[in-house]
Design a protein around this motif. Sequence first.
Motif, PDB file in Angstrom:
ATOM      1  N   LYS A  79       0.869  -1.308   0.047  1.00 41.96           N
ATOM      2  CA  LYS A  79      -0.040   0.080  -0.025  1.00 41.96           C
ATOM      3  C   LYS A  79       0.777   1.355   0.111  1.00 41.96           C
ATOM      4  CE  LYS A  79      -3.567   2.598   0.132  1.00 41.96           C
ATOM      5  NZ  LYS A  79      -4.320   2.819  -1.032  1.00 41.96           N
ATOM      6  N   ARG A  80       0.653   2.016  -1.046  1.00 47.66           N
ATOM      7  CA  ARG A  80       1.409   3.303  -1.076  1.00 47.66           C
ATOM      8  C   ARG A  80       0.101   4.383  -1.249  1.00 47.66           C
ATOM      9  NH1 ARG A  80       4.629   0.242  -4.596  1.00 47.66           N
ATOM     10  NH2 ARG A  80       6.855   0.290  -3.904  1.00 47.66           N
ATOM     11  N   TYR A  81       0.402   5.194  -0.459  1.00 44.75           N
ATOM     12  CA  TYR A  81      -0.565   6.621  -0.365  1.00 44.75           C
ATOM     13  C   TYR A  81       0.011   7.887  -1.366  1.00 44.75           C
ATOM     14  CZ  TYR A  81      -2.949   4.655   3.569  1.00 44.75           C
ATOM     15  OH  TYR A  81      -3.606   3.594   4.437  1.00 44.75           O
ATOM     16  N   SER A  82       1.324   7.581  -1.800  1.00 44.06           N
ATOM     17  CA  SER A  82       1.672   8.670  -2.915  1.00 44.06           C
ATOM     18  C   SER A  82       2.729   7.926  -3.781  1.00 44.06           C
ATOM     19  CB  SER A  82       2.271   9.670  -2.184  1.00 44.06           C
ATOM     20  OG  SER A  82       3.465   9.490  -1.404  1.00 44.06           O
ATOM     21  N   ARG A  83       2.631   8.326  -5.100  1.00 45.93           N
ATOM     22  CA  ARG A  83       3.632   7.724  -6.015  1.00 45.93           C
ATOM     23  C   ARG A  83       5.263   7.614  -5.491  1.00 45.93           C
ATOM     24  NH1 ARG A  83       2.996   9.225 -12.242  1.00 45.93           N
ATOM     25  NH2 ARG A  83       0.931   8.466 -11.488  1.00 45.93           N
ATOM     26  N   ASP A  84       5.726   8.763  -4.789  1.00 42.77           N
ATOM     27  CA  ASP A  84       6.877   8.802  -4.427  1.00 42.77           C
ATOM     28  C   ASP A  84       7.402   8.408  -3.085  1.00 42.77           C
ATOM     29  OD1 ASP A  84       7.477   9.467  -7.199  1.00 42.77           O
ATOM     30  OD2 ASP A  84       6.859  11.630  -6.665  1.00 42.77           O
ATOM     31  N   GLY A  85       6.191   8.233  -2.505  1.00 39.52           N
ATOM     32  CA  GLY A  85       6.278   8.022  -0.936  1.00 39.52           C
ATOM     33  C   GLY A  85       6.883   6.531  -0.498  1.00 39.52           C
ATOM     34  N   ARG A  86       7.000   6.550   0.993  1.00 39.44           N
ATOM     35  CA  ARG A  86       7.459   5.271   1.240  1.00 39.44           C
ATOM     36  C   ARG A  86       6.218   4.447   1.547  1.00 39.44           C
ATOM     37  NH1 ARG A  86       7.245   2.835   6.233  1.00 39.44           N
ATOM     38  NH2 ARG A  86       6.817   4.787   7.148  1.00 39.44           N
ATOM     39  N   ALA A  87       6.505   3.294   1.171  1.00 37.13           N
ATOM     40  CA  ALA A  87       5.171   2.189   1.023  1.00 37.13           C
ATOM     41  C   ALA A  87       4.712   1.938   2.825  1.00 37.13           C
ATOM     42  CB  ALA A  87       5.156   0.788   0.661  1.00 37.13           C
ATOM     43  N   ALA A  88       3.491   2.288   2.976  1.00 31.28           N
ATOM     44  CA  ALA A  88       2.978   1.983   4.449  1.00 31.28           C
ATOM     45  C   ALA A  88       2.822   0.555   4.638  1.00 31.28           C
ATOM     46  CB  ALA A  88       1.518   2.427   4.595  1.00 31.28           C
ATOM     47  N   VAL A  89       2.648  -0.201   3.580  1.00 31.52           N
ATOM     48  CA  VAL A  89       2.809  -1.820   3.896  1.00 31.52           C
ATOM     49  C   VAL A  89       3.682  -2.286   2.390  1.00 31.52           C
ATOM     50  CG1 VAL A  89       1.839  -3.830   3.731  1.00 31.52           C
ATOM     51  CG2 VAL A  89       0.714  -2.040   5.048  1.00 31.52           C
ATOM     52  N   ASP A  90       4.557  -2.923   2.665  1.00 29.02           N
ATOM     53  CA  ASP A  90       5.567  -3.095   1.558  1.00 29.02           C
ATOM     54  C   ASP A  90       5.880  -4.785   1.434  1.00 29.02           C
ATOM     55  OD1 ASP A  90       7.358  -3.199  -0.416  1.00 29.02           O
ATOM     56  OD2 ASP A  90       8.915  -1.785   0.612  1.00 29.02           O
ATOM     57  N   HIS A  91       4.968  -5.031   0.281  1.00 35.82           N
ATOM     58  CA  HIS A  91       5.288  -6.691  -0.058  1.00 35.82           C
ATOM     59  C   HIS A  91       5.046  -7.544   1.052  1.00 35.82           C
ATOM     60  CE1 HIS A  91       6.156  -5.537  -4.497  1.00 35.82           C
ATOM     61  NE2 HIS A  91       7.084  -4.470  -3.706  1.00 35.82           N
ATOM     62  N   LEU A  92       4.008  -7.516   1.638  1.00 37.04           N
ATOM     63  CA  LEU A  92       3.398  -8.449   2.794  1.00 37.04           C
ATOM     64  C   LEU A  92       2.998  -9.467   2.384  1.00 37.04           C
ATOM     65  CD1 LEU A  92       3.036  -8.725   6.106  1.00 37.04           C
ATOM     66  CD2 LEU A  92       0.870  -7.615   5.516  1.00 37.04           C
ATOM     67  N   SER A  93       3.682 -10.840   2.837  1.00 35.35           N
ATOM     68  CA  SER A  93       3.090 -11.849   2.384  1.00 35.35           C
ATOM     69  C   SER A  93       2.922 -12.972   3.649  1.00 35.35           C
ATOM     70  CB  SER A  93       4.035 -12.541   1.385  1.00 35.35           C
ATOM     71  OG  SER A  93       4.143 -12.132   0.185  1.00 35.35           O
ATOM     72  N   LEU A  94       1.902 -13.428   4.023  1.00 40.54           N
ATOM     73  CA  LEU A  94       1.631 -14.473   5.038  1.00 40.54           C
ATOM     74  C   LEU A  94       0.470 -15.455   4.769  1.00 40.54           C
ATOM     75  CD1 LEU A  94      -0.699 -13.304   7.066  1.00 40.54           C
ATOM     76  CD2 LEU A  94       1.336 -11.757   7.832  1.00 40.54           C
ATOM     77  N   THR A  95       0.246 -16.450   5.410  1.00 41.15           N
ATOM     78  CA  THR A  95      -0.912 -17.203   5.203  1.00 41.15           C
ATOM     79  C   THR A  95      -1.212 -17.448   6.848  1.00 41.15           C
ATOM     80  OG1 THR A  95      -0.098 -18.156   3.539  1.00 41.15           O
ATOM     81  CG2 THR A  95      -1.737 -19.547   4.441  1.00 41.15           C
ATOM     82  N   VAL A  96      -2.855 -17.245   7.004  1.00 39.60           N
ATOM     83  CA  VAL A  96      -3.201 -17.575   8.481  1.00 39.60           C
ATOM     84  C   VAL A  96      -4.277 -19.040   8.099  1.00 39.60           C
ATOM     85  CG1 VAL A  96      -4.672 -16.927  10.224  1.00 39.60           C
ATOM     86  CG2 VAL A  96      -3.298 -15.370   8.633  1.00 39.60           C
ATOM     87  N   ILE A 138      -9.360  -0.275   3.013  1.00 35.90           N
ATOM     88  CA  ILE A 138      -8.327   0.526   2.356  1.00 35.90           C
ATOM     89  C   ILE A 138      -7.775  -0.318   0.965  1.00 35.90           C
ATOM     90  CG2 ILE A 138      -5.808   1.080   2.388  1.00 35.90           C
ATOM     91  CD1 ILE A 138      -6.121   1.953   5.217  1.00 35.90           C
ATOM     92  N   GLU A 139      -7.906   0.115  -0.003  1.00 39.82           N
ATOM     93  CA  GLU A 139      -7.533  -0.643  -1.266  1.00 39.82           C
ATOM     94  C   GLU A 139      -5.897  -0.780  -1.420  1.00 39.82           C
ATOM     95  OE1 GLU A 139      -9.584  -2.226  -2.990  1.00 39.82           O
ATOM     96  OE2 GLU A 139     -11.436  -1.455  -2.559  1.00 39.82           O
ATOM     97  N   PRO A 140      -5.513  -2.061  -1.651  1.00 42.06           N
ATOM     98  CA  PRO A 140      -4.123  -2.302  -1.846  1.00 42.06           C
ATOM     99  C   PRO A 140      -3.685  -1.687  -2.980  1.00 42.06           C
ATOM    100  CG  PRO A 140      -5.356  -4.439  -1.132  1.00 42.06           C
ATOM    101  CD  PRO A 140      -6.411  -3.513  -1.820  1.00 42.06           C
ATOM    102  N   SER A 141      -2.340  -1.179  -3.213  1.00 39.84           N
ATOM    103  CA  SER A 141      -1.879  -0.787  -4.436  1.00 39.84           C
ATOM    104  C   SER A 141      -1.288  -1.933  -5.188  1.00 39.84           C
ATOM    105  CB  SER A 141      -0.716   0.259  -4.097  1.00 39.84           C
ATOM    106  OG  SER A 141      -0.977   1.314  -3.231  1.00 39.84           O
TER     107      SER A 141
END
Length: 414
Positions: free
Chosen positions: A28-45, A72-75
């Motif tokens: 999830k990125r809120y802006s094109r140039d900003g740091r990702a709020a969530v960055d390539h999160l992978s897990l299984t529950v 919130i929609e994922p990027s």
Amino acid sequence: MAGEPTRAPVEGPARPGAGVLELRDVTKRYSRDGRAAVDHLSLTVPAGEVCVLIGPSGCGKTTALKMINRLIEPSEGEILIDGHSVRERNPSKLRREIGYVIQQVGLLPHLTVSANVATVPRLLGWEKERTRVRVRELLELVGLDPDEFSGRYPAQLSGGQQQRVGLARALAGDPPVMLMDEPFSAVDPITRERLQNDFLRLHRAVAKTVVFVTHDIDEAVKMGDRIALMREGHLVQYATPAELLAQPADDFVADFVGADRALKSLSLTRVEEISLIPAPLVHVGEPALDARARIDRGEMVPITDHVLVVTEDDRPLDWLPVGRLDDLEQIPPSAPGGAEPVIDQVTTLRDALSALFEANAAYGPVVDDQGRCVGLIGAPEISAGFRRAAGVSTVEVPPSAPATLDAGTGGGGG
């Protein structure tokens, strides 16, 4: 490899009523140039398990939670429930099929408790009778008498009662996945512990896959089957509580968990998992001579020269000195509270030990989900249970000679 996030496979068959939740490279990125709020999160529950998301403020845990029901929609990336992408679902319909419990509860103030719990079934088009039965069932399940609470409004409830109603509402549509965003952080510590224990018991009865956000590592260890520790949008370690405490992936995880990892390990074992001392129970109204005779025959062993007075259905009331039995005709009634601390079976060893210390008690009655005494626990039993769970040999302490916290105070409570 240390420092790399682990990924848990799906283990075992899916539990009925629960769904397998997968996050695949979710960003999830809120802006094109900003740091990702969530960055390539992978897990299984796996189905029916509780996954706790935890980390410092701003790490992305709440953002990750809200992407599951598309608040919130994922990027980028995919989120799947039982193999089906949430992007394929209408957001409104998706949210009706995912339970959601938040810190502020969010009950509708102009609706009764019954109407609040019935919100999702009504939106799903359930028949009135089916909804009525479901509401009563859920209120009973969360420990609220339907006859007493159905007609009340949220303002007439305590914080703990409101949170129970919120939990019932989240379960009403029988969702395969539940999201819980710091659900117990707005209540006092005593109510919080009770709600935690009630939820753990409820989760055993109602199979749901749960994603639970908290900032409290102790709560995470207590509540989670798996813990996902995040930092700056990245998953640092995904593991069982035992693995997280024993094998932190890097210095950040070790620092976040804390230096008292051994003490936190007491939260990995529950009271119901260890051996208890048989409680010397005497019932209100029982002839005192009969109680004395049971002691003389060795059928009942007093604790620090006290017996435990209980109701007809074995609910603890107070401690009674054995010496008083000779002066009584029958066991007198007592007001509840004199037997504190009364410890729930699902309480962790750490919380049980804390309760004993806070009450300056050598022993506390342990009760089941009906409030009935099933035995006694003290520091020796906690130590032996912890060492046994850790695979360390133990030396049993005979229950006929229990330790006390205060040599000058008699009774199991002191």
